[in-house]
Design a protein around this motif. Sequence first.
Motif, mmCIF file in Angstrom:
data_model
loop_
_atom_site.group_PDB
_atom_site.id
_atom_site.type_symbol
_atom_site.label_atom_id
_atom_site.label_comp_id
_atom_site.label_asym_id
_atom_site.label_seq_id
_atom_site.Cartn_x
_atom_site.Cartn_y
_atom_site.Cartn_z
ATOM 1 N N PHE A 42 42.689 34.480 46.577
ATOM 2 C CA PHE A 42 42.210 34.180 44.947
ATOM 3 C C PHE A 42 41.959 35.397 44.090
ATOM 4 O O PHE A 42 40.799 36.264 44.778
ATOM 5 C CB PHE A 42 41.078 33.383 44.754
ATOM 6 N N ALA A 43 42.676 35.962 43.526
ATOM 7 C CA ALA A 43 42.542 37.264 42.810
ATOM 8 C C ALA A 43 41.393 37.259 41.867
ATOM 9 O O ALA A 43 41.157 36.234 41.133
ATOM 10 C CB ALA A 43 44.011 37.544 42.097
ATOM 11 N N THR A 44 40.496 38.137 41.882
ATOM 12 C CA THR A 44 39.525 38.292 40.867
ATOM 13 C C THR A 44 39.306 39.522 40.169
ATOM 14 O O THR A 44 39.890 40.429 40.516
ATOM 15 C CB THR A 44 38.121 38.187 41.732
ATOM 16 N N GLY A 45 38.552 39.728 38.959
ATOM 17 C CA GLY A 45 38.337 40.683 38.307
ATOM 18 C C GLY A 45 37.044 41.230 39.354
ATOM 19 O O GLY A 45 36.438 40.793 40.144
ATOM 20 N N VAL A 46 36.782 42.486 38.637
ATOM 21 C CA VAL A 46 35.765 43.478 39.461
ATOM 22 C C VAL A 46 34.579 43.758 38.431
ATOM 23 O O VAL A 46 35.398 44.189 37.361
ATOM 24 C CB VAL A 46 36.297 44.513 40.209
ATOM 25 N N ALA A 47 33.563 43.519 38.789
ATOM 26 C CA ALA A 47 32.507 43.831 37.890
ATOM 27 C C ALA A 47 31.197 44.549 38.556
ATOM 28 O O ALA A 47 31.197 44.525 39.635
ATOM 29 C CB ALA A 47 31.620 42.633 36.982
ATOM 30 N N VAL A 48 30.439 45.532 37.853
ATOM 31 C CA VAL A 48 29.244 46.030 38.416
ATOM 32 C C VAL A 48 28.129 45.382 37.722
ATOM 33 O O VAL A 48 28.025 45.525 36.427
ATOM 34 C CB VAL A 48 29.301 47.460 38.114
#
Length: 160
Positions: free
Chosen positions: A18-24
């Motif tokens: 499952f591809a996800t975005g990346v956040a901090v």
Amino acid sequence: MTKPPVDAPNFRQLLGRFATGVAVLTTRGVDGEPTGTTVNTLTSVSLSPPLVLICLDRQHDSHAALSGAECFALNILANDQEELSRRFAAEDRHFQGVGYRLSDSGVPLLDGALAYIECELEKQVEAGDHTVFFGRVVGGEVAERRPLLYYRGGYAALAG
């Protein structure tokens, strides 16, 4: 009949597809200093009121800061910010040398992010070895850039 759960390696492999975005996630620590960690469990929950959720391992060193915070920000990373993602994913997440500004509520907002979502902490729910944190969205900003993605244990980018 209740089936036993899959083991951890199989669980990781399954969800790795499952591809996800990346956040901090950024907030202020108990000492008042900026703190943050890379997350990819960001989910929209509700439009009315506008709610998002993130999950953090209860053993993670950012857990205490978020548990005691009134507000936090989710800085969605652009495709050229992999190094920033890796920096905040490491155990040593210093802001030294990282460009950011403070929101009106004092939450760090990272320079160059694709978007940021500013939240007030609404609720916390323990689930397994993690805590699910619900944030009421109170502000944000977007830029027109390509997102940084995470897929099968590595970083990826949109083609085109």
